[in-house]
Design a protein around this motif. Sequence first.
Motif, short mmCIF file in Angstrom:
data_model
loop_
_atom_site.label_atom_id
_atom_site.label_comp_id
_atom_site.label_asym_id
_atom_site.label_seq_id
_atom_site.Cartn_x
_atom_site.Cartn_y
_atom_site.Cartn_z
N ALA A 50 0.69 -1.21 -0.31
CA ALA A 50 -0.08 -0.26 -0.09
C ALA A 50 0.60 1.42 0.40
CB ALA A 50 -0.72 0.12 1.03
N SER A 51 2.43 1.22 0.63
CA SER A 51 3.20 2.24 0.41
C SER A 51 3.29 2.79 -1.01
CB SER A 51 4.14 2.24 1.30
OG SER A 51 4.89 1.33 0.52
N GLN A 52 3.40 2.51 -1.96
CA GLN A 52 3.30 2.77 -3.63
C GLN A 52 2.63 3.79 -3.17
OE1 GLN A 52 6.33 0.74 -3.77
NE2 GLN A 52 5.78 -0.36 -1.83
N GLN A 53 1.84 3.72 -2.85
CA GLN A 53 0.51 4.82 -3.00
C GLN A 53 0.60 6.11 -2.51
OE1 GLN A 53 -1.49 4.36 -5.75
NE2 GLN A 53 -0.57 1.99 -5.37
N LEU A 54 1.86 6.51 -1.79
CA LEU A 54 1.93 7.28 -1.23
C LEU A 54 2.72 8.72 -1.35
CD1 LEU A 54 2.81 6.09 2.41
CD2 LEU A 54 0.77 6.83 2.22
N GLU A 55 2.16 9.65 -1.12
CA GLU A 55 3.59 10.88 -1.62
C GLU A 55 4.54 11.10 -1.08
OE1 GLU A 55 2.50 12.69 -4.09
OE2 GLU A 55 0.34 12.48 -4.58
N THR A 56 5.28 11.49 -1.04
CA THR A 56 6.52 11.46 -0.48
C THR A 56 7.27 12.65 0.46
OG1 THR A 56 7.83 12.70 -2.21
CG2 THR A 56 7.90 10.23 -2.16
N PHE A 57 5.73 13.99 0.01
CA PHE A 57 6.11 14.56 1.39
C PHE A 57 4.17 14.51 1.81
CE2 PHE A 57 3.27 19.35 1.80
CZ PHE A 57 4.88 19.26 2.28
N ASP A 58 4.51 15.22 3.17
CA ASP A 58 3.31 13.72 3.66
C ASP A 58 2.51 14.97 4.66
OD1 ASP A 58 4.77 14.67 6.00
OD2 ASP A 58 5.32 13.18 7.72
N ASN A 59 2.90 16.31 3.92
CA ASN A 59 2.02 17.27 4.65
C ASN A 59 2.12 18.85 5.36
OD1 ASN A 59 -0.34 16.30 2.94
ND2 ASN A 59 -1.48 16.23 4.21
N PHE A 60 3.92 17.86 6.01
CA PHE A 60 4.64 18.72 6.76
C PHE A 60 5.99 18.67 6.34
CE2 PHE A 60 1.24 17.75 9.29
CZ PHE A 60 0.82 19.17 9.25
N SER A 61 6.79 17.68 5.51
CA SER A 61 8.15 17.21 5.66
C SER A 61 7.82 16.13 4.82
CB SER A 61 8.81 17.14 5.84
OG SER A 61 8.43 16.35 7.28
N SER A 62 9.19 15.72 4.33
CA SER A 62 9.26 14.31 3.27
C SER A 62 10.06 13.58 3.91
CB SER A 62 9.93 14.77 1.91
OG SER A 62 8.99 15.76 1.34
N PRO A 63 10.58 12.54 5.29
CA PRO A 63 10.55 11.71 5.99
C PRO A 63 11.72 10.98 5.11
CG PRO A 63 8.08 11.05 6.42
CD PRO A 63 7.86 12.39 4.98
N CYS A 64 11.14 10.47 3.47
CA CYS A 64 12.32 10.15 2.85
C CYS A 64 13.51 10.69 2.61
CB CYS A 64 11.02 8.91 1.61
SG CYS A 64 10.97 10.83 0.31
N GLU A 65 13.69 11.85 3.06
CA GLU A 65 15.06 12.31 2.60
C GLU A 65 16.07 11.93 4.04
OE1 GLU A 65 13.55 16.51 3.35
OE2 GLU A 65 13.20 16.51 0.82
N LEU A 66 15.30 11.17 4.83
CA LEU A 66 16.73 10.74 5.91
C LEU A 66 16.80 9.39 5.23
CD1 LEU A 66 14.77 12.05 8.72
CD2 LEU A 66 16.87 12.73 7.67
N GLY A 67 16.41 8.63 4.54
CA GLY A 67 16.49 7.26 4.36
C GLY A 67 15.45 6.48 4.64
N ILE A 68 15.22 5.56 3.95
CA ILE A 68 14.04 4.22 4.40
C ILE A 68 14.86 3.24 3.79
CG2 ILE A 68 11.91 3.37 4.45
CD1 ILE A 68 10.90 6.71 4.19
#
Length: 288
Positions: A50-68
């Motif tokens: 289901a995470s394939q449908q997520l936006e990288t921006f979570d309305n406040f920041s982009s957590p993926c910038e820290l690496g997942i």
Amino acid sequence: MDDEKTIFLGSEIEQPRPEEALFHILPIPYEATVSYGGGTGKGPAAIIEASQQLETFDNFSSPCELGIYTRNAVDVSGKPEQVMDNITAATREILELGKMPVGIGGEHSVTWGVIKGYLDAGVEDFGVVQIDAHADLRDRYEGEKHSHASVMRLVVEAGIPLFQLGIRAYCEEEMGARDKYGVHYLDAHQLVPTNVQEFELPEDFPRKVFFTLDVDGIDPSVFPSTGTPVPGGLGWYQTLNLFESVARQREIIGFDLLEFAPIEGFHAYDFAAAQLLYKLMGIVQRNR
């Protein structure tokens, strides 16, 4: 893991090298001691898909910038003790890289394996904050020590301070365990009717916190996709705000999301679980 569908948010990000990512997703598809509805063993794969449908921006920041970094699922075959050892080893490996474990389950018993990983890695003086419908403080349940109903008992017996949020199903034995082990708590009846959004941890509560979130702590109107739903639970924003309240006061050193049991044909709940996990990463990112 070359298939993007096996990588959290793989539709938007490439799998980084382990040393490049703060968040290490650890799928733990263990289901052995559930006592009502089943399906938690399928939770990790459903959340990742289901995470394939997520936006990288979570309305406040982009957590993926820290690496997942999405790790291979833990081997959950064998006896409970062996499964816990496997979880412990995987958690310790993440910590020895200096990274943050993010467990997805699977039944709640797996949290003990994760916590043991912290202990084995030499992490000292940390506490656990738990969102849950159930206290999970029984000495054992149906004869099993490594039970979803006993996981927090193992935590407090190890001398780790515990703060419980949203509990609304517990027995007299668990009430006694709270007193015996000095468990702090704000139960659902103290949080939900007045929509409490933040709280103060005790002054002497450890500065480092592992946060464990059982989705049945959230009201079944939001997450009916769990094995043991209990009415009167936390709301969506209330859950996020309580997590953020902890993150503002303490250093979150890891967290897990457990007891999600997908309902076939109702992908909205799969997406909600994936979004919840990603939003928790965002809260950690913004409070570092």
